[in-house]
Design a protein around this motif. Structure first.
Motif, short mmCIF file in Angstrom:
data_model
loop_
_atom_site.label_atom_id
_atom_site.label_comp_id
_atom_site.label_asym_id
_atom_site.label_seq_id
_atom_site.Cartn_x
_atom_site.Cartn_y
_atom_site.Cartn_z
N PHE A 93 0.78 -1.24 0.00
CA PHE A 93 0.00 0.00 0.00
C PHE A 93 0.81 1.29 0.00
N ILE A 118 -2.89 6.45 1.46
CA ILE A 118 -4.17 6.86 0.90
C ILE A 118 -3.99 8.25 0.30
N ILE A 173 -1.10 -1.47 -4.62
CA ILE A 173 -2.51 -1.16 -4.45
C ILE A 173 -2.62 0.30 -4.04
N ILE A 175 -5.03 3.50 -2.97
CA ILE A 175 -6.34 3.80 -2.39
C ILE A 175 -6.61 5.29 -2.56
N CYS A 239 -16.71 -5.60 -3.72
CA CYS A 239 -15.39 -6.22 -3.85
C CYS A 239 -15.37 -7.19 -5.03
N PHE A 272 -10.30 1.37 -4.34
CA PHE A 272 -9.08 0.57 -4.27
C PHE A 272 -8.73 0.10 -5.68
N TYR A 273 -7.53 0.45 -6.14
CA TYR A 273 -7.06 0.02 -7.47
C TYR A 273 -5.79 -0.81 -7.31
#
Length: 273
Positions: A93, A118, A173, A175, A239, A272-273
């Protein structure tokens, strides 16, 4: 303790023995560490997510440091130390931003790096916009003046400056937090703007530094929705199953398969990608 409870929750979800799984045990342990997130009051999903990621990072970082310590030889001391700040959370992340700051007096350029998990994106329209519009708004250059002036090392005084952000490390990932709660005329309100977001081929290359060699194309894997207003609301999630590629809606005890078209929602709050 919270990491162990989270592990049990993930195991229960993937065993497939239940129609739905309640995260109650994880939440009970988590609220002991973070009393602010008690079940008696309303909370913000973004703030909760930050705390969960930080808590899991600290737990996994400690375990990783101990494992490295056990395995390391004296010659590997430097590399062991460099691993102690990492965890599966940072590997998945954590990204890196760089803020290029240019003094408008002497034109000197400096860079300020900043880690993120984020990205909080402003919503530039009140009715409808795209995720790309939000990204353009976040990454557009800004002028620092008056109370926001920088202290220029080269000029030796407070100076006006321009600042522009770019991504120097793209996370696996990413966000996005859509800033739906905004101040207007001294009052806080919720923006119900329709934000259109792509399901695949999200290209971040316009915002990536040339020094970054990560893949910059992303596909949507989850959405957190918020329905309601400032004082009362309800969170749900969409999801994408990583194996079957089907989308599911998670609404308390109701877990249902949904068509792809239902994933585009006006209530999207975290992407979320």
């Amino acid at each position: 303790e919270s990491a162990t409870a989270f592990g049990c929750l993930v195991s229960d979800m993937w065993l497939g023995e239940f129609d739905y799984v309640s995260p109650e045990a994880f939440h009970s342990i988590f609220e002991k560490r973070y009393p602010a997130f008690s079940r008696t009051t309303q909370h913000d999903a973004q703030e909760f997510l930050i705390c969960v990621l930080d808590d899991l990072h600290e737990a996994f970082k400690e375990v990783r440091a101990l494992l490295c310590q056990e395995r390391a030889s004296p010659a590997a001391g430097a590399s062991t130390r460099s691993l102690r700040g990492t965890s599966i959370i940072t590997q998945l992340f954590e990204g890196q931003l760089s803020y290029a700051i240019r003094c408008l007096t002497c034109r000197a350029l400096s860079d300020r790096p900043e880690s993120f998990t984020i990205l909080s994106l402003p919503i530039p329209s009140t009715r409808v916009c795209s995720l790309q519009d939000c990204l353009e708004c976040f990454f557009q250059p800004d002028v620092l003046t008056r109370n926001n002036q920088i202290h220029c090392y080269w000029c030796g005084g407070n100076r006006d400056a321009t600042v522009k952000a770019s991504i120097t490390k793209a996370p696996q990932i990413i966000i996005f937090h859509l800033k739906r709660f905004a101040w207007q005329d001294k009052h806080r309100r919720k923006l119900s703007t329709t934000v259109c977001y792509p399901f695949s081929d999200l290209d971040l290359s316009p915002y990536i530094s040339p020094s970054c060699c990560n893949n910059t194309e992303y596909s949507l894997c989850a959405v957190v929705n918020h329905a309601g207003d400032l004082d009362y609301g309800h969170y749900t999630a969409f999801c994408k199953h990583s194996v079957t590629k089907h989308w599911y809606s998670f609404d308390d005890a109701q877990v249902t398969k949904i068509p792809d078209s239902a994933v585009q929602a006006d209530t999207a709050y975290l992407l979320f990608y």
